[in-house]
Design a protein around this motif. Structure first.
Motif, mmCIF file in Angstrom:
data_model
loop_
_atom_site.group_PDB
_atom_site.id
_atom_site.type_symbol
_atom_site.label_atom_id
_atom_site.label_comp_id
_atom_site.label_asym_id
_atom_site.label_seq_id
_atom_site.Cartn_x
_atom_site.Cartn_y
_atom_site.Cartn_z
ATOM 1 N N GLU A 111 64.235 56.741 46.090
ATOM 2 C CA GLU A 111 65.275 57.481 45.219
ATOM 3 C C GLU A 111 65.988 57.947 46.934
ATOM 4 O OE1 GLU A 111 68.668 56.142 44.169
ATOM 5 O OE2 GLU A 111 68.236 54.814 43.073
ATOM 6 N N PHE A 168 78.639 58.433 47.444
ATOM 7 C CA PHE A 168 78.715 57.740 46.497
ATOM 8 C C PHE A 168 77.190 56.443 46.502
ATOM 9 C CE2 PHE A 168 83.103 58.445 47.105
ATOM 10 C CZ PHE A 168 82.979 59.301 46.430
ATOM 11 N N SER A 169 77.161 55.922 47.500
ATOM 12 C CA SER A 169 76.145 54.684 47.229
ATOM 13 C C SER A 169 75.205 56.076 47.109
ATOM 14 C CB SER A 169 75.838 54.229 48.564
ATOM 15 O OG SER A 169 77.194 53.782 48.398
ATOM 16 N N ARG A 170 74.517 56.711 47.998
ATOM 17 C CA ARG A 170 72.955 57.494 48.122
ATOM 18 C C ARG A 170 72.659 58.814 46.955
ATOM 19 N NH1 ARG A 170 68.768 54.399 49.639
ATOM 20 N NH2 ARG A 170 69.319 54.341 52.177
ATOM 21 N N GLY A 171 74.637 59.211 46.115
ATOM 22 C CA GLY A 171 74.376 60.098 45.223
ATOM 23 C C GLY A 171 74.107 62.071 46.104
ATOM 24 N N MET A 172 74.203 61.506 47.194
ATOM 25 C CA MET A 172 74.387 62.967 47.774
ATOM 26 C C MET A 172 75.222 63.817 47.642
ATOM 27 S SD MET A 172 72.786 62.934 52.160
ATOM 28 C CE MET A 172 72.326 64.648 51.385
ATOM 29 N N ASP A 208 81.654 58.066 52.465
ATOM 30 C CA ASP A 208 81.345 57.175 51.432
ATOM 31 C C ASP A 208 80.354 56.592 50.694
ATOM 32 O OD1 ASP A 208 83.685 55.861 49.593
ATOM 33 O OD2 ASP A 208 81.750 54.164 49.940
ATOM 34 N N ARG A 235 75.045 61.870 39.579
ATOM 35 C CA ARG A 235 76.406 60.882 40.434
ATOM 36 C C ARG A 235 77.048 59.626 40.737
ATOM 37 N NH1 ARG A 235 73.408 64.688 43.789
ATOM 38 N NH2 ARG A 235 73.956 66.697 43.929
ATOM 39 N N LYS A 236 75.412 59.341 41.351
ATOM 40 C CA LYS A 236 76.122 57.140 41.516
ATOM 41 C C LYS A 236 76.499 56.164 39.407
ATOM 42 C CE LYS A 236 71.886 55.829 43.029
ATOM 43 N NZ LYS A 236 71.522 55.607 43.956
ATOM 44 N N ARG A 269 80.335 57.893 39.627
ATOM 45 C CA ARG A 269 81.183 57.065 39.659
ATOM 46 C C ARG A 269 81.232 56.375 39.903
ATOM 47 N NH1 ARG A 269 84.413 57.390 44.469
ATOM 48 N NH2 ARG A 269 84.961 55.910 45.190
ATOM 49 N N ALA A 298 67.016 66.958 39.989
ATOM 50 C CA ALA A 298 65.791 65.582 40.515
ATOM 51 C C ALA A 298 66.492 64.603 39.843
ATOM 52 C CB ALA A 298 64.630 65.208 40.155
ATOM 53 N N TYR A 345 70.240 64.534 39.971
ATOM 54 C CA TYR A 345 71.448 64.733 39.962
ATOM 55 C C TYR A 345 71.890 63.760 41.395
ATOM 56 C CZ TYR A 345 71.373 69.358 38.028
ATOM 57 O OH TYR A 345 71.155 71.000 38.331
ATOM 58 N N ALA A 346 71.389 62.893 42.341
ATOM 59 C CA ALA A 346 71.577 61.770 42.815
ATOM 60 C C ALA A 346 72.318 60.751 42.068
ATOM 61 C CB ALA A 346 70.623 61.696 43.887
ATOM 62 N N ARG A 347 71.374 60.532 41.050
ATOM 63 C CA ARG A 347 71.228 59.523 40.064
ATOM 64 C C ARG A 347 72.880 59.554 39.372
ATOM 65 N NH1 ARG A 347 69.710 58.862 34.834
ATOM 66 N NH2 ARG A 347 68.573 60.483 34.626
ATOM 67 N N ALA A 396 68.297 59.962 48.274
ATOM 68 C CA ALA A 396 69.116 61.277 47.703
ATOM 69 C C ALA A 396 67.991 62.111 46.698
ATOM 70 C CB ALA A 396 70.041 60.602 48.144
ATOM 71 N N GLN A 397 67.771 61.613 45.167
ATOM 72 C CA GLN A 397 67.479 62.387 44.521
ATOM 73 C C GLN A 397 65.669 62.635 44.674
ATOM 74 O OE1 GLN A 397 65.208 59.237 41.664
ATOM 75 N NE2 GLN A 397 66.411 60.150 39.679
#
Lengths: 211, 220
Positions: free
Chosen positions: A136, A82-86, A78, B209-210, B213, B203, B205-207, A138-139
């Motif tokens: 960020e 979801f918190s990090r966005g991987m 999670d 995805r968050k 969600r 670059a 994608y992580a944002r 994960a980004q």
């Protein structure tokens, strides 16, 4: 060693590794002294780097242990997804398991302690990167490193190949991307693609031979 | 060309999550193929994900190729006419998708109830590599396919996250999943289409995805 000692040593031929030139002028003696001092500094630099790498690894081990203690696998997934966005594929690769294994964990399947530790290690590394100023993490892990055309290597690829140290070297700006890759992945220059991805007129990514 | 182990090739076998959008590499059972007799086939979608949909809607016909049992091949080179599918049914038997029999079926045939396996992203890259080689004899590195396919695979993954977040398991009917998928596509198009444009760069994608969600949770 002081200059006086160098001169004394040279004059008496006490050192077995240096030829006795007889009387030396002061410029030559200073040059030898500087040579030795630089060697000392180079050795110190190497020792310091090694010590820094060891302490970094210990720090990461400690953080990973705390994460693995505090969070179970669903909570770690999670946090990462979801918190990090991987992405799931990167999470799986970084944990050294298949995407299907991660899918099973998402559905409630059990994971080994090793897997939990590896997930915790990624989470801990992202925390560490954030503390070191990556806004960020994960980004950042998905960004293409600044390399010449034909190379598409991301920080996460370095992590997957077992080089978290290399990521820390990058964010601490101790070395540039090419220097880091030369150390961590010596064969990376042979992985240049002759093809490039471009956006076609329909706005879709396509492949063509590099011009 | 590259080979890949079964655990890395498939994302799911047996039962595939209904939340996952239909995608290249998906395998279906019970599909009738025109000109192939009256027996239903197992088929694999070979159409590139970019070419399967107009917006959120599947094209009327989708390119597939039939699957048959196949010999075990330790070296996948020299088998350029097929996509090997080792241990597809988790019974140790190898299967393969026959590119030479490539055909098309009505999208309505490819229902999520008939889907029996899906490929991981690396598995899709291997399929793409083999399709290109089969059709052109050109062998490209997997990394090129990863980069080329990244936006559409990331979008599919986000859509799945969205559906999982908005629909409780006991409410995941075909209609509800389709509506949730449409909601996700609408969300992606909001903000003057900037989110969709952001898919052009990994670059972001992580944002995304968050954000997806968070928006899905708010939507729910």
């Amino acid at each position: 060693m002081t200059l006086t000692k160098v001169q004394a040593s040279m004059a008496t031929g006490q050192s077995g590794s240096i030829r006795n030139y007889g009387e030396v002028d002061s410029t030559s003696a200073r040059s030898i002294s500087a040579d030795w001092l630089r060697t000392d500094v180079d050795l110190l630099h190497s020792d310091m780097r090694s010590l820094h790498e060891q302490t970094r690894n210990l720090d990461l081990d400690d953080r990973s242990y705390k994460k693995a203690t505090a969070l179970d696998v669903p909570a770690l997934l999670d946090e990462l997804a979801f918190s990090r966005g991987m992405g799931w594929t990167d999470i799986a690769s970084a944990a050294g398991v298949s995407v299907s294994a991660v899918r099973k964990w998402r559905k409630g399947g059990t994971a080994t302690g090793d897997s939990r530790e590896r997930l915790a290690r990624i989470a801990a590394l992202l925390d560490l990167l954030e503390e070191k100023g990556v806004a960020e993490p994960a980004q950042w892990m998905e960004m293409s490193l600044p390399l010449p055309p034909g190379y598409h290597i991301r920080p996460i690829d370095l992590y997957i190949k077992g080089h978290p140290d290399a990521l820390l070297e990058l964010v601490e700006q101790r070395q540039d991307a090419e220097q880091v890759l030369d150390t961590a992945m010596p064969g990376w220059r042979e992985e240049r693609s002759d093809f490039e991805v471009f956006l076609d007129v329909e706005g879709q990514r396509s492949l063509r031979r590099r011009g | 060309m590259d080979s890949i182990e079964p655990d890395d090739l498939y994302e799911e076998r047996g039962q595939v999550s209904y939340c996952r959008p239909i995608l290249q590499g998906d395998i279906f059972e019970g599909v009738l193929l025109a000109g192939f007799g009256d027996e239903p086939f197992e088929v694999q979608i070979v159409t590139h994900p970019c070419s399967m949909r107009r917006g959120p809607v599947l094209n009327e016909r989708i390119q597939v190729a039939p699957i048959t049992s196949y010999q075990k091949v330790p070296d996948w080179n020299g088998h350029g006419r097929v996509m090997p599918l080792p241990d597809l049914h988790e019974d140790g038997i190898w299967y393969a998708t026959r590119f030479v029999d490539l055909t098309a079926v009505a999208a309505a045939e490819l229902t999520i109830q008939r889907r029996i396996a899906s490929l991981s992203h690396p598995g899709i890259h291997v399929l793409q590599q083999r399709l290109v080689f089969h059709n052109t004899r050109l062998s490209l590195p997997l990394g090129d396919f990863r980069e080329m396919s990244a936006p559409v695979l990331a979008e599919a993954e986000m859509q799945e996250l969205w559906i999982e977040a908005t629909l409780p398991e006991d409410e995941r009917t075909v209609d509800a999943i389709e509506r949730a998928g449409t909601d996700f596509q609408a969300w992606l198009s909001e903000d003057d289409g900037n989110r969709r444009k952001d898919l052009a760069n990994e670059a972001n994608y992580a944002r995304l995805r968050k954000d997806a969600r968070a928006a899905a949770s708010a939507h729910h």
